[in-house]
Enzyme design. Structure first.
Site, PDB file in Angstrom:
ATOM      1  CG  HIS A  86       2.859  15.293   0.809  1.00 42.91           C
ATOM      2  ND1 HIS A  86       4.135  14.921   0.762  1.00 42.91           N
ATOM      3  CD2 HIS A  86       1.871  14.595   0.396  1.00 42.91           C
ATOM      4  CE1 HIS A  86       3.968  13.798   0.063  1.00 42.91           C
ATOM      5  NE2 HIS A  86       2.404  13.727  -0.051  1.00 42.91           N
ATOM      6  CG  ASP A 165       5.580   5.229   4.233  1.00 44.30           C
ATOM      7  OD1 ASP A 165       4.488   4.809   3.960  1.00 44.30           O
ATOM      8  OD2 ASP A 165       6.106   5.808   3.513  1.00 44.30           O
ATOM      9  NE  ARG A 172      -0.031   1.426   0.206  1.00 41.78           N
ATOM     10  CZ  ARG A 172       0.332   2.767   0.187  1.00 41.78           C
ATOM     11  NH1 ARG A 172       1.102   3.378   1.011  1.00 41.78           N
ATOM     12  NH2 ARG A 172      -0.614   3.513  -0.345  1.00 41.78           N
ATOM     13  CB  SER A 187       1.956   6.457   3.294  1.00 40.08           C
ATOM     14  OG  SER A 187       2.945   6.657   2.514  1.00 40.08           O
ATOM     15  CE  LYS A 191       5.964   9.129   3.260  1.00 34.32           C
ATOM     16  NZ  LYS A 191       5.843   8.732   2.137  1.00 34.32           N
TER      17      LYS A 191
HETATM   18  N1  URA Z   1       2.741   9.206  -1.312  1.00 35.52           N
HETATM   19  C1  URA Z   1       3.126   8.730  -0.330  1.00 35.52           C
HETATM   20  O1  URA Z   1       4.125   9.047   0.538  1.00 35.52           O
HETATM   21  N2  URA Z   1       2.465   7.461   0.156  1.00 35.52           N
HETATM   22  C2  URA Z   1       1.262   7.067  -0.618  1.00 35.52           C
HETATM   23  O2  URA Z   1       0.861   5.959  -0.089  1.00 35.52           O
HETATM   24  C3  URA Z   1       0.955   7.669  -1.677  1.00 35.52           C
HETATM   25  C4  URA Z   1       1.808   8.543  -2.093  1.00 35.52           C
END
Ligand code: URA
Length: 429
Positions: A86, A165, A172, A187, A191
């Site tokens: 990621h 999220d 956000r 966040s 995931k």
């Molecule tokens: N990527 C995400 O999935 N969440 C965030 O808060 C910032 C970047």
């Protein structure tokens, strides 16, 4: 149903720098997802978290509470170990495209559940959608079958993973509360943990084009995410990588696919190759293959074979010509000298304004739009030579893109040395 807490009390606790209890966190995340905690209440709480932070216990509990709002995937039926990557997002960050097939070539399953871009950082799905026929939406069954047969899959994250999220991130985005380390870490990791990967390598970007502008902040974000993953039983490491200048020589969807294919053909810009290999080594090691050298698979076509199968499995034609923008315009070097700075954020904003990105979630992107760079920091340039080519289908966008680039470069007298650092800055394991 009677509610266990009052949202205003939870907000006040964090506003007054208190710690939220496990029960308060479980409740507020769940109640927000159910629509009981109102958007304005969650936005006040998110701002209090941004301003006052969270303890390690609070972050871990918040992450677990977000996971509990949705489904968890299970890759345990696969015959291969799983490893995921990621990136916290950067300009020209096309690394997933060569990396996923490269790692899969060595018998590791790489599930890349990806998103679309918003703002100046591009989304991996937008890039792959530049390939004629390619589709992002797969069922869980299709995804598992492709992981078993091809080894690599890049697809849209289903709405079932951590729905809290999805809702909170959208909030956000419009309330100035994205840049909070506890909220970013929870966040991303909610995931990734819900996705069920066995190993995870995080590419935490630092520099003008990244969320984290300073090395200290990037370190703290990396440490927080590595701890969350490790505590949840996912083998997690992070690399801090440079995002002061764009990765590679392209920013824009089809332009980045083209560059990724060059890397898979054994060529491509040195920084893209170096980062792809560094992340591949970490993923292979985390998946139990520490002695494999991935580099030869770029040179000898094995990774390219996996790429072709990965694209074809999702309806894409790996041989089809990529879309090309209808109009181009060049940005010329203003002076002779050494290019010592090419700002990532400025290039990202320019690519976005040319049509490569979207300002609203429901907008379409232009497949051919973006910025092609002809020089990177360290290169000697001559006044009047092209520094960049701008691509778009809608030429009225050129002016605003050029405005974004007005202060994007610094050219120093020849003889000055550009401080060109390595793309991988530090490892957090
Ligand atoms: N990527 C995400 O999935 N969440 C965030 O808060 C910032 C970047």
């Amino acid at each position: 149903m009677t509610e266990r807490f009052d949202a205003v009390d939870v907000i006040r606790t964090k506003r007054d720098r208190g710690e939220l209890s496990d029960d308060q966190i479980d409740w507020v995340v769940d109640a927000y997802t159910r629509g009981v905690v109102a958007e304005e209440q969650m936005s006040a709480l998110a701002m209090a978290i941004l301003l006052n932070g969270m303890s390690r216990r609070e972050i871990a509990r918040w992450t677990a509470a977000m996971i509990a709002t949705g489904e968890r995937m299970d890759f345990s039926s696969l015959s291969r170990p799983t490893a995921d990557k990621h990136s916290t997002g950067g300009v020209g960050d096309k690394i997933t495209l060569p990396l996923a097939p490269l790692v899969a070539t060595f018998g590791v399953a790489v599930p890349q559940l990806s998103g679309r871009g918003l703002g100046h950082t591009g989304g991996t799905l937008d890039k792959l959608e530049a390939i004629p026929g390619w589709r992002a939406a797969l069922s869980n069954e299709e995804m598992l079958a492709q992981l078993e047969e091809v080894g690599a899959v890049v697809c849209q994250a289903g709405s079932g993973l951590a729905p809290a999220d999805r809702k909170l991130y959208a909030l956000r985005d419009v309330t100035g509360t994205v840049e909070s380390i506890p909220l970013i870490a929870s966040s991303i990791m909610s995931k990734k943990i819900a996705e069920g990967t066995g190993a995870l390598v995080l590419d935490v970007k630092v520099g003008s084009g990244a969320f984290m502008k300073s090395l200290d902040d990037a370190r703290e974000l990396a440490r927080t995410m590595v701890d969350l993953g490790t505590d949840a039983g996912v083998r997690t490491v992070a690399l801090l990588t440079d995002m002061s200048t764009p990765l590679g020589l392209t920013a824009g969807n089809a332009l980045e696919v083209r560059e990724s294919v060059e890397v898979l053909a054994g060529g491509g810009p040195p920084d893209v190759v170096a980062l792809t290999l560094a992340l591949a080594r970490e993923m292979l090691a985390a998946a139990g293959k520490p002695d494999v050298d991935p580099a030869p698979a770029l040179a000898d076509g094995r990774a390219m074979d996996t790429w072709r199968r990965m694209i074809a499995a999702q309806g894409g034609d790996p041989d089809a010509p990529l879309p090309v923008a209808r109009h181009t315009e060049q940005v010329l070097a203003p002076a002779d000298g050494v290019l010592v700075r090419l700002d990532a954020l400025a290039v990202g904003v320019a690519a976005w304004r040319l049509g490569a990105g979207r300002a609203r979630r429901d907008e379409d992107v232009q497949a051919g739009a973006g910025v092609e760079m002809h020089a990177k920091p360290g290169a000697v340039v001559r006044a009047g030579e092209p520094l960049m080519t701008l691509h778009t289908d809608t030429p009225e966008r050129f002016e605003r893109a050029k405005d974004a680039l007005a202060d994007a470069v610094t050219i120093a007298p020849e003889g000055d040395r550009a401080a060109v650092g390595p793309v991988v800055i530090e490892r957090v394991g």
